[in-house]
Structure formats: structure tokens, C-alpha cells
Design an enzyme around this catalytic site. Sequence first.
Site, PDB file in Angstrom:
ATOM      1  N   LYS A   1       5.751  10.752  26.756  1.00 42.37           N
ATOM      2  CA  LYS A   1       5.713  10.984  28.205  1.00 42.37           C
ATOM      3  C   LYS A   1       6.702  10.039  28.870  1.00 42.37           C
ATOM      4  CE  LYS A   1       3.714  11.425  32.505  1.00 42.37           C
ATOM      5  NZ  LYS A   1       2.422  10.825  32.850  1.00 42.37           N
TER       6      LYS A   1
ATOM      7  N   ASP B   1      -4.189  15.912  36.040  1.00 40.18           N
ATOM      8  CA  ASP B   1      -4.023  14.486  36.380  1.00 40.18           C
ATOM      9  C   ASP B   1      -5.374  13.798  36.586  1.00 40.18           C
ATOM     10  OD1 ASP B   1      -2.224  12.431  36.462  1.00 40.18           O
ATOM     11  OD2 ASP B   1      -1.306  12.969  38.371  1.00 40.18           O
TER      12      ASP B   1
HETATM   13 ZN   LIG Z   1      -0.486  11.742  35.434  1.00 40.13          ZN
END
Ligand SMILES: [Zn+2]
Length: 418
Positions: free
Chosen positions: A199, A332
Site C-alpha cells: 500500500k 476504510d
Molecule cells: Zn485507509
Amino acid sequence: MILRCLLVSLLGLALCAQERPLVLKAARLLDVRTGRVETPGQVWVKDGRIQPGAPPAGAETLDLGDRTLLPGLIDCHTHLLIPAGLGELGYLKRSQGALILDGVVNARKVLQAGFTTVRDVGASAGFGDVALREAIARGDVPGPRLLVAGPALSITGGHGDLNGFPPHLHTQDEHIVDSPDAARHTVREWRKRGVDLIKIHATGGVLSNHDDPAAPSFSPAEFKAIVDEANRRGMDVCAHAHGDAGILEATVAGVRSIEHGSLLSPATAREMKARGTFLVPTLYALESILLPGNPYKVPQGSLAKARAILPLRRAGFKAALEAGVPIAYGTDIGVFEHGQVAMDFRYLVSYGMTPLQAIQSATVTAARLLRLEGEIGTLEAGRTADIIAVDGDPLKDITTLEQVRFVLREGRIVRREP
Ligand SMILES: [Zn+2]
């Protein structure tokens, strides 16, 4: 195993349910590829897999009544090891051990909500996400199948750096990379630690100080080095990106998915479509930051950023939808409460998706993003037996996915409401 099952059955326990044929019946079954609703719905499983044809005589049958059978859901953007609502300094007061235990609790919440696979994209806690993935895979703790990224890579002063604190309180970590060589080293190091993907923070963010969500972070050479090195190690890269320039640079460098994508332009959306780049929109997270009363204790600076971005998000999402960018479900969670992992469905629909498209984003499309389309994401024969049931018909009321009543994970019942 046979002996153990024999002993268990002699004791009258049902611990080996996954070994016996199990037939699930309900009023409806949704074929998530086509949108066709089968009435009544039926699927049968054995050895943790969905089986073809008719079930054998004498198989155990479970009638779930006026419900709809669907594949287990997939969230492509979670933070299981980050508790929601800690506020700006709360995170720094939490030990790595506490964060890993938070992850154990949150993994269970997410599974109970019907999410049988999640891609966790950014945890600190000393690669506790890798440990959690292994513990779940062993069956030691309940949770969804996990793909994990370890700490997200960031530039000095970027979204993943700790900005705004006195220098003596802050030493830089290995996840801060400022050159192509440093990027390659960190990607190799992360692979060594056992992550599934990388990421990166391709732009500034909302929940961070002194960085600009609209501005790209890494140089083109750094982007390229990260993606090239990750691909060489058999890993994909996902890129947190709000601003259009950062989305474009990350896309051109070859990332697999853009996370958030708030300020996406139609031209960049067409570039994503041409390259097969996925969008993981995380719509509710920004809304949750601006909830009345600020329940998640978001600092003032971040509230101001969220207020600036929120009105522009619809246009970005619309651009992706119109260009035909593959959109995969992502929340998220960690920004907001983990148990609310299904909240994005209603926002996907209110931002312009049909209910079927929203369900596809969390099943077939998400499975494709994760390169697991042969394993999960549909109820076709041969797939892993990850199956959920919800009340009524989710094509008529998408919010029914917020109350999942039944969850089967690899053939084992993990939630069953009467
Ligand atoms: Zn995130």
C-alpha cells in the site's frame, strides 16, 4: 480426521459440520453475475466448497425462510488494527499489543457482519496484520480471510508520516521512503515480513497534518520503482490517492487499485479504464468524519479538509462510473466503527450505482481485484463455501445488507439468527 469426526459424533457434537453435506435453502438466491433471482434458492456445500448438481439424499438441510442467499461479502479497504475514534493523539498512546488485540476483536465483528474476505491496507503494530491473518487461517481466532499490506509506504511529510509533532517526539520509520532505491528496499523488506500486497500514499490525506490531499507524493521514478519491485515479488500495489494528478501518476506507474479517488477527473477515469485499474471509493468514511457532534474525535484541520473534499466526491465517482472503471467495495473501517462495515452499500447506491452494481462491487468485482475470482465472489460450484443470507430482497432494499442474519465461512456456520 475421520477418527476425530467419529469421536465427535459419538459425543453428539457438530464440530465437523464442514465435512458433512449441508443444504441451504431460502426464499431467494441472487446470482450476483447476472442479477437473476432464483426462487426458491438452494445451494449445497461439502468440504468447505459449493458443490454441483443435486445434494445427496440424507444431507443436513437448513431452511433459512424468507431470506436471500448471497456470496460472502468482500471489503477491499480495511484497517482492522486501527480502532475508530481514538482522536489525533490517542493512537500514539496505544501499544502494539493493544492494537493487535483490537484487530482480533474487529476481525470478528467484520465476519459477523457478513464479510468473509477483507484486504487490510495499512496497519502499524509491527506487522500484527500478518500475525492476525495467520491466526485466522489456522482457525485460532474467528475472522474473515485476510490479505494484508503491513504499514503503508509514504514520503517524508506525506500522509503516512507523523507531521505536526516536535522533532524529538518523532523518529522516522522504514515505511518512509524518499528514493527509488529506498522504495525497492522497503518493498523487499515488507515481502520478507509476509505481506500480500503493498500500500502506498500517492497523495496527501484527510486524517493527517500539513499535507495536501490534492498533491501527488512520490516522484514518477519512485512510483515506478515501487510497482516494479512489488510486481517482481508477485505483489500488487494499491494507492491511497485523493487528487487527480496523484491518481494519474499512480495509474500510469501500474498500481492495481486507486483508494478513495475523490477528485478523479473524466480524463483520468478513462486512463484507469484503459489500463484496467480498479477504484476502491470508500464513500462513507468521509461522511463519517463529518457526522454531527464529531463522534470520532477528528482534529479541526482534518475536518476542514473533509469539508473541502466531500462536495467534489460525487463528480469523481460519477466519472469512474461513466468511464466503466471497475469499482470494488472498500470502506476504510478504522476511520469509523468496524461493525458498520456494510454502510458503504447505501452510499454506493445514492452516488449512482444500481443495487446490483453495489452488490457486484463487494463480490465479483472485489474478487477480481484480489485475483481470487476462481475462489470467492459467487455461489458457483467449486467456489469456497462463503455464503450469507439477508432478510427480504437486497435488490429492492440495499440496506438489508446492513443486517446479515446468517454467515457461512468455508462451510462453517459462524452466524445464525432464528
Ligand atoms: Zn485507509
